[in-house]
Design an enzyme around this catalytic site. Structure first.
Site, PDB file in Angstrom:
ATOM      1  N   GLU A 121      70.953 -43.873  10.811  1.00 13.77           N
ATOM      2  CA  GLU A 121      72.199 -43.661  11.562  1.00 13.77           C
ATOM      3  C   GLU A 121      72.240 -44.775  12.592  1.00 13.77           C
ATOM      4  O   GLU A 121      71.505 -44.743  13.580  1.00 13.77           O
ATOM      5  CB  GLU A 121      72.189 -42.290  12.244  1.00 13.77           C
ATOM      6  N   CYS A 149      77.539 -43.761  19.693  1.00 16.44           N
ATOM      7  CA  CYS A 149      77.762 -44.582  18.491  1.00 16.44           C
ATOM      8  C   CYS A 149      79.162 -44.351  17.962  1.00 16.44           C
ATOM      9  O   CYS A 149      79.739 -45.194  17.300  1.00 16.44           O
ATOM     10  CB  CYS A 149      76.727 -44.232  17.436  1.00 16.44           C
TER      11      CYS A 149
HETATM   12  P1  NAD Z   1      67.434 -48.832  19.761  1.00 15.38           P
HETATM   13  O1  NAD Z   1      67.580 -49.235  18.334  1.00 15.38           O
HETATM   14  O2  NAD Z   1      67.063 -49.865  20.740  1.00 15.38           O
HETATM   15  O3  NAD Z   1      66.339 -47.681  19.895  1.00 15.38           O
HETATM   16  C1  NAD Z   1      66.394 -46.521  19.112  1.00 15.38           C
HETATM   17  C2  NAD Z   1      65.001 -45.981  18.930  1.00 15.38           C
HETATM   18  O4  NAD Z   1      64.236 -46.934  18.214  1.00 15.38           O
HETATM   19  C3  NAD Z   1      64.249 -45.723  20.238  1.00 15.38           C
HETATM   20  O5  NAD Z   1      63.468 -44.556  20.088  1.00 15.38           O
HETATM   21  C4  NAD Z   1      63.358 -46.935  20.357  1.00 15.38           C
HETATM   22  O6  NAD Z   1      62.187 -46.697  21.107  1.00 15.38           O
HETATM   23  C5  NAD Z   1      63.023 -47.176  18.901  1.00 15.38           C
HETATM   24  N1  NAD Z   1      62.561 -48.525  18.605  1.00 15.38           N
HETATM   25  C6  NAD Z   1      62.875 -49.681  19.223  1.00 15.38           C
HETATM   26  N2  NAD Z   1      62.190 -50.702  18.663  1.00 15.38           N
HETATM   27  C7  NAD Z   1      61.434 -50.179  17.674  1.00 15.38           C
HETATM   28  C8  NAD Z   1      60.502 -50.714  16.730  1.00 15.38           C
HETATM   29  N3  NAD Z   1      60.213 -51.997  16.715  1.00 15.38           N
HETATM   30  N4  NAD Z   1      59.911 -49.867  15.864  1.00 15.38           N
HETATM   31  C9  NAD Z   1      60.201 -48.545  15.880  1.00 15.38           C
HETATM   32  N5  NAD Z   1      61.053 -47.976  16.747  1.00 15.38           N
HETATM   33  C10 NAD Z   1      61.675 -48.782  17.629  1.00 15.38           C
HETATM   34  O7  NAD Z   1      68.806 -48.100  20.132  1.00 15.38           O
HETATM   35  P2  NAD Z   1      69.201 -47.445  21.530  1.00 15.38           P
HETATM   36  O8  NAD Z   1      69.565 -48.552  22.451  1.00 15.38           O
HETATM   37  O9  NAD Z   1      68.210 -46.434  21.964  1.00 15.38           O
HETATM   38  O10 NAD Z   1      70.499 -46.605  21.090  1.00 15.38           O
HETATM   39  C11 NAD Z   1      71.731 -47.167  21.013  1.00 15.38           C
HETATM   40  C12 NAD Z   1      72.097 -47.516  19.587  1.00 15.38           C
HETATM   41  O11 NAD Z   1      71.953 -46.370  18.758  1.00 15.38           O
HETATM   42  C13 NAD Z   1      73.541 -47.927  19.469  1.00 15.38           C
HETATM   43  O12 NAD Z   1      73.660 -49.040  18.602  1.00 15.38           O
HETATM   44  C14 NAD Z   1      74.207 -46.700  18.856  1.00 15.38           C
HETATM   45  O13 NAD Z   1      75.398 -46.983  18.160  1.00 15.38           O
HETATM   46  C15 NAD Z   1      73.131 -46.188  17.980  1.00 15.38           C
HETATM   47  N6  NAD Z   1      73.332 -44.758  17.685  1.00 15.38           N
HETATM   48  C16 NAD Z   1      73.719 -44.404  16.444  1.00 15.38           C
HETATM   49  C17 NAD Z   1      73.954 -43.079  16.146  1.00 15.38           C
HETATM   50  C18 NAD Z   1      74.409 -42.665  14.782  1.00 15.38           C
HETATM   51  O14 NAD Z   1      74.310 -41.479  14.488  1.00 15.38           O
HETATM   52  N7  NAD Z   1      74.886 -43.560  13.934  1.00 15.38           N
HETATM   53  C19 NAD Z   1      73.777 -42.098  17.138  1.00 15.38           C
HETATM   54  C20 NAD Z   1      73.382 -42.491  18.408  1.00 15.38           C
HETATM   55  C21 NAD Z   1      73.146 -43.838  18.666  1.00 15.38           C
END
Ligand code: NAD
Length: 477
Positions: free
Chosen positions: A251, A285
């Site tokens: 997602e 999102c």
């Molecule tokens: P992010 O991708 O930076 O982080 C998301 C998660 O991934 C966090 O738990 C983070 O610690 C982890 N992460 C980061 N680097 C990683 C790695 N190298 N390996 C494994 N895990 C890692 O996103 P964010 O800034 O926390 O959230 C915002 C983003 O999430 C936006 O782009 C938003 O659109 C998206 N989002 C999507 C949905 C959906 O359902 N489509 C819902 C909510 C948020």
């Protein structure tokens, strides 16, 4: 325990494990540390995998009715304690109390929906067309699920994964975002109180995200990855999962268009925009990110939206009088300001609709008029209270611009009547379309995106299938 009603250790095999290294959690409205919690190492992560793998042997064969009852109980506890959950969300994420309460109730609903789905996992029986055998299709729990969640919906993103996984008979290792881990720890405790056996749900909080996740994803005991977050990190994880051909549900990011067509009710469109744009202060999102408005109503729509923005009270989310809380961190707030600076450099007039408090990661809301399609504000997921408005003369051109993005999570369409709205909805390249309304999310509906917004669906009837493996038996009956 911290002064907050939440455990501060890692949850591994039903025990709360303290770590020597701590992870501080900050309130972005005041910049104070509100808790110090466990900071998992690679070996803690692998212990969580081992616990989930052991628990899977029993949980996967526990009668569905019994699994459903645990989820139902979790729904009841969460619903009764929705204010505690909302307070944690507001404190660590910054969002307004009203948004936090909405999220907590929405999150609880996933437990209810999947408690109902647990005992309705269907198989299929049919004769092969040649009649030489029967085809029996079965679904069984896929195994241990590794779940990674973002900071913007700390409760709902966790329950949207945990509920279907547990309903399917899977066990979980959950890694919440390090900015907002407290809500996830609280939810895990709710599941323990609801009767989830030790090891069925494990939570690791960590700042060593890359190393811990790489080790977990490389472990053959992990059967699936369920990720919610940015498209950038999602793509990185997909490359890692490719090494093991690991099923993954993604997602990812969005860049939702909000179309206001000729003849649409402008007041209704503004009310819808306030929900689609401002829920979570724009850090969703699903947030409307680009407004394409027919030229006949563009000025009226912009003026009314500006006035609605100006009426929002900005301040700490924990104070229920405030409509717009803090962004999750200064880093996230500054990313938005940087995009606005770039937009100003492109010749746009950038003026806030009101003023934000100086202390804390606050940002005022902005309506930006006369934006050109293809410029900074339409190309980037802004993730904040900014509404760029592009006007169009021709409906086909409006739809073309709305679809002109690598993302495809959700679109909003405001039309003069639902029939026209649905006709346009069918042309939108997104997994979800809200017609004449500002909110689409529902635990009973399939949530997910097309294009680079993701793979798979959460919620609805589809959500449980992310945690099931399909097996076919060819039998001469
Ligand atoms: P992010 O991708 O930076 O982080 C998301 C998660 O991934 C966090 O738990 C983070 O610690 C982890 N992460 C980061 N680097 C990683 C790695 N190298 N390996 C494994 N895990 C890692 O996103 P964010 O800034 O926390 O959230 C915002 C983003 O999430 C936006 O782009 C938003 O659109 C998206 N989002 C999507 C949905 C959906 O359902 N489509 C819902 C909510 C948020």
């Amino acid at each position: 325990m911290s002064p907050l009603p939440v455990q501060t250790g890692l949850l591994i095999n039903g025990e709360w494990l303290q770590t020597a290294e701590k992870l501080p959690v900050m309130d972005p409205a005041t910049f104070t540390v509100i808790a110090e919690i466990g900071n998992a190492s690679v070996s803690d992560g692998l212990d969580a995998v081992a616990a989930a793998h052991d628990a899977f042997q029993t949980w996967s064969v526990t009668p569905a009715r019994q699994r459903a009852e645990v989820l139902r109980k979790a729904f009841e506890i969460m619903s009764a304690e929705v204010e505690t959950c909302a307070r944690l969300i507001s404190l660590e994420n910054g969002k307004a109390t009203r948004d936090a309460l909405g999220e907590a109730a929405y999150a609880a609903e996933f437990f209810r929906w999947f408690s109902e789905e647990a005992s309705r996992i269907e198989g299929d029986f049919r004769y092969a067309p040649a009649r030489d055998k029967t085809i029996i299709t079965d679904h069984r729990p896929i195994g241990v699920a590794y779940m990674i969640t973002p900071w913007n919906f700390p409760a709902a993103m966790a329950t949207r994964k945990l509920a279907p996984a547990l309903a399917a008979g899977c066990t979980a290792v959950l890694k919440p975002a390090s900015e907002t881990p407290l809500t996830a720890l609280w939810i895990a405790e709710v599941l323990l109180r609801a009767g989830a056996p030790a090891g069925v749900v494990n939570v690791i909080t960590t700042t060593h995200t890359g190393d811990v996740s790489t080790a977990i994803l490389g472990d053959p005991r992990i059967a699936t990855l369920s990720f919610t977050g940015s498209t950038f990190v999602g793509k990185m994880l997909l490359k890692q999962t490719a090494d093991r051909v690991l099923p993954s549900s993604m997602e990812l990011g969005g860049n939702a268009p909000f179309l206001v067509l000729e003849g649409a009710d402008v007041d209704a469109a503004v009310s819808g925009a306030m929900i689609a744009k401002m829920r979570n202060g724009g850090a969703a999102c699903t947030a409307a990110n680009r407004f394409y408005v027919h030229e006949s109503v563009a000025s009226d729509f912009s003026t009314k939206l500006e006035s609605a923005f100006a009426g929002l009270q900005i301040g700490p989310g924990i104070d229920a009088a405030n409509d717009l809380g803090a962004m999750v961190s200064v880093k996230e707030r500054d990313k938005i300001l940087e995009l606005l600076t770039q937009a100003e450099g492109e010749g746009l007039t950038i003026a806030a609709a009101s003023e934000a408090p100086k202390l804390g990661a606050f940002i005022a809301p902005y309506v930006v008029r006369d934006v050109l399609h293809g410029s900074t504000l339409t190309r980037n997921e802004v993730f904040g209270p900014v509404a760029p408005i592009v006007s169009f003369a021709d409906e086909d051109e409006g739809i073309r611009m709305a679809n002109d993005t690598e993302y495809g999570l959700i679109s909003y369409v405001f039309a003069k009547d639902p029939g026209t709205g649905v006709k346009v909805a069918r042309r939108m390249e997104s997994g979800m379309v809200a017609v004449n309304r500002g909110l689409a999310s529902d635990p009973a509906a399939p949530f997910g995106g097309m294009k680079e917004s993701g793979l798979g669906r959460e919620g609805g009837f589809a959500g449980i299938h992310e945690f099931l493996e399909t097996q076919y038996f060819a039998v001469d009956l």
